[in-house]
Design an enzyme around this catalytic site. Structure first.
Site, PDB file in Angstrom:
ATOM      1  N   ASP A  15      -5.947  13.649 -25.487  1.00 13.61           N
ATOM      2  CA  ASP A  15      -5.985  12.244 -25.067  1.00 13.61           C
ATOM      3  C   ASP A  15      -5.266  11.437 -26.153  1.00 13.61           C
ATOM      4  OD1 ASP A  15      -6.623   9.588 -24.628  1.00 13.61           O
ATOM      5  OD2 ASP A  15      -8.703   9.977 -24.092  1.00 13.61           O
ATOM      6  N   TYR A  48       0.853  -1.198   0.000  1.00 18.80           N
ATOM      7  CA  TYR A  48       0.000   0.000   0.000  1.00 18.80           C
ATOM      8  C   TYR A  48       0.879   1.235   0.000  1.00 18.80           C
ATOM      9  CZ  TYR A  48      -5.027  -0.330   0.048  1.00 18.80           C
ATOM     10  OH  TYR A  48      -6.316  -0.449  -0.347  1.00 18.80           O
ATOM     11  N   LYS A  51      -1.569   0.549 -25.050  1.00 18.69           N
ATOM     12  CA  LYS A  51      -1.944   0.428 -26.466  1.00 18.69           C
ATOM     13  C   LYS A  51      -0.651   0.451 -27.300  1.00 18.69           C
ATOM     14  CE  LYS A  51      -6.651   2.091 -25.844  1.00 18.69           C
ATOM     15  NZ  LYS A  51      -6.850   2.917 -24.635  1.00 18.69           N
ATOM     16  N   THR A  71      -3.368   6.011 -22.078  1.00 16.09           N
ATOM     17  CA  THR A  71      -3.228   4.701 -21.459  1.00 16.09           C
ATOM     18  C   THR A  71      -1.782   4.291 -21.708  1.00 16.09           C
ATOM     19  OG1 THR A  71      -4.018   3.703 -23.504  1.00 16.09           O
ATOM     20  CG2 THR A  71      -5.611   3.921 -21.723  1.00 16.09           C
ATOM     21  N   GLU A  77      -0.558   4.832  -0.502  1.00 20.70           N
ATOM     22  CA  GLU A  77      -1.355   6.040  -0.772  1.00 20.70           C
ATOM     23  C   GLU A  77      -0.485   7.280  -0.565  1.00 20.70           C
ATOM     24  OE1 GLU A  77      -5.136   6.125   1.295  1.00 20.70           O
ATOM     25  OE2 GLU A  77      -5.616   4.167   0.439  1.00 20.70           O
ATOM     26  N   ARG A  81      -1.460  -2.510 -18.529  1.00 16.02           N
ATOM     27  CA  ARG A  81      -2.769  -1.857 -18.598  1.00 16.02           C
ATOM     28  C   ARG A  81      -2.835  -0.761 -17.535  1.00 16.02           C
ATOM     29  NH1 ARG A  81      -7.208  -3.248 -21.368  1.00 16.02           N
ATOM     30  NH2 ARG A  81      -5.782  -4.660 -22.412  1.00 16.02           N
TER      31      ARG A  81
HETATM   32  N1  DSN Z   1     -11.433   0.759 -25.203  1.00 14.10           N
HETATM   33  C1  DSN Z   1     -10.417   1.496 -25.903  1.00 14.10           C
HETATM   34  C2  DSN Z   1     -10.352   1.158 -27.339  1.00 14.10           C
HETATM   35  O1  DSN Z   1     -10.556   0.011 -27.654  1.00 14.10           O
HETATM   36  O2  DSN Z   1     -10.105   2.013 -28.156  1.00 14.10           O
HETATM   37  C3  DSN Z   1     -10.559   2.918 -25.670  1.00 14.10           C
HETATM   38  O3  DSN Z   1     -10.456   3.113 -24.301  1.00 14.10           O
END
Ligand code: DSN
Length: 411
Positions: free
Chosen positions: A195, A49, A224, A221, A51, A230
């Site tokens: 984003d 933990y 990707k 994120t 925080e 993730r």
């Molecule tokens: N779920 C994602 C995507 O597949 O593009 C976006 O957050």
């Protein structure tokens, strides 16, 4: 042994491993992390933990997680040229929530890309927190070009006077002109949030313009094109750093996922290596080639092509909808996802389109000539949708082909 302790979980894990190995994954938001990133996600850091932030925790025993988080922050800033980074968001949605919470109040107006045109849930969709807390107005892509018309975005911004403009998308295959968004935001006095969840890897490799020196907040994120664990990430200008950090904790999260932050730190280091640039270049080459192969087979591509890692096929001239084609392809071991096309007459559960991306297959080592094969099998699948024997035959070829590109080669 997991097998003896929990057979159901063990079997599901085995099946997922087998499915990933046996199939061709073309979902643009999916990728394959390195073995070391995978290891860190399952490491003892998950037991801790922490925080708070490095040096200012609400728990003892944080010396090593502090080191890890500081590393992740430093590397995120270096990688993307940012003044400040927060690596704690559990996801891209929470990254966006944190950015909004930093400077917006409930009821404020945001202007973002319509989800029907390729935007994201957290860009103001009515049933998402972003559409519930904020007054969301949208820009679309133009009917003719299916690309963003920046003059139109400006007109809407001048009329609506949003407090924040959001740029970035989940299924937009063209370069986003962050400079134009920046100019519009300056003109109307709005904050700018970019984003870059989908294109972060391309931005790192300089294959897509970066919004980092323009936008007040950049969210992403990490799983990707960036090919990390993730999770989420927010970058911001120094002046917002306290507001941002406070909006993550205590604002919206408690304990950070230290095993994920450790994996993020490693993924950022991996993304600094020269081979990461080659990887990103190959993603685009593969994507362009796959897209061309579809065009040659008389498939209409939204906006006519792609500049990045994904494209969307308009299936209306093929007498199949996105939902049906996604399921049909899954039968032969090709994993895709249905997607709305701009101004789609179908609802999101059906759709007229299919979204295709190449980050994952590129991570497996596939090149342009492999894209030609994949397109051929996808087209053959559609043409032979009623012919079980042909479908079975394609499935066999797909499985054999997928095995030539092991996910974790020496595993
Ligand atoms: N779920 C994602 C995507 O597949 O593009 C976006 O957050």
């Amino acid at each position: 042994m997991l097998k003896n302790i929990d057979e159901e979980v063990y079997n599901a894990l085995l099946c997922e491993q087998k499915k990933q190995r046996d199939t061709i994954g073309l979902i643009p938001s999916e990728n394959i992390v390195s073995r070391d990133v995978l290891k860190l996600m399952g490491s003892v850091f998950t037991n801790k933990y922490a925080e708070g932030y490095p040096g200012k925790r609400y728990y003892g025993g944080c010396r090593f997680v502090d080191e890890i988080e500081n590393l992740a922050i430093k590397r995120a800033c270096m990688l993307l040229g940012a003044e400040h980074a927060n690596v704690q968001p559990h996801s891209g949605s929470q990254a966006n929530m944190a950015a909004y919470f930093s400077v917006l109040k409930p009821g404020d107006k945001i202007l973002a890309m319509d989800i029907l045109a390729g935007g994201h849930l957290t860009h103001g969709l009515k049933v998402n927190f972003s559409g519930i807390f904020y007054q969301a107005v949208f820009y679309n892509v133009e009917r003719e070009t299916e690309e963003i018309d920046y003059d139109r975005v400006r007109e809407i911004a001048l009329k609506e006077k949003p407090k924040m403009i959001v740029c970035g998308a989940s299924s937009y295959s063209r370069i986003i002109d962050f400079n134009k968004f920046y100019n519009i935001s300056q003109e109307v006095g709005a904050y700018l949030l970019a984003d870059i969840a989908h294109i972060a890897g391309l931005v790192v490799a300089n294959l897509h313009p970066s919004p980092v020196h323009l936008a007040d907040f950049v969210t992403s994120t990490t799983h990707k094109t960036l090919r990390g664990p993730r999770g989420g990430l927010v970058l911001c200008k120094k002046e917002y750093s306290n507001k941002l950090d406070n909006s993550i904790i205590p604002g919206i999260q408690g304990g950070p996922l230290m095993h994920i932050i450790a994996a993020k730190a490693l993924a950022f280091k991996e993304a600094m290596r020269p081979d990461f640039f080659d990887y990103q270049k190959q993603i685009i080459k593969n994507c362009k080639k796959l897209c061309e192969e579809f065009k040659n087979r008389n498939y209409r591509i939204v906006s006519g092509g792609t500049d990045n890692h994904l494209f969307v096929i308009d299936l209306r001239n093929k007498r199949i909808n996105g939902n049906e084609y996604e399921k049909l392809l899954e039968e032969v071991g090709i994993i895709t996802n249905k997607n709305l096309i701009p101004y789609d007459p179908q609802p999101p559960s059906i759709t007229s389109g299919l979204r295709i991306g190449t980050p994952l297959v590129t991570s497996r080592g596939m090149k342009e000539n492999d894209m030609a094969l994949i397109a051929e099998w996808m087209d053959d699948t559609l043409k032979n949708r009623e012919n079980k024997k042909v479908l079975k035959d394609i499935a066999k070829k797909v499985r054999r082909f997928a095995h030539e590109f092991p996910i974790y080669p020496s595993a």
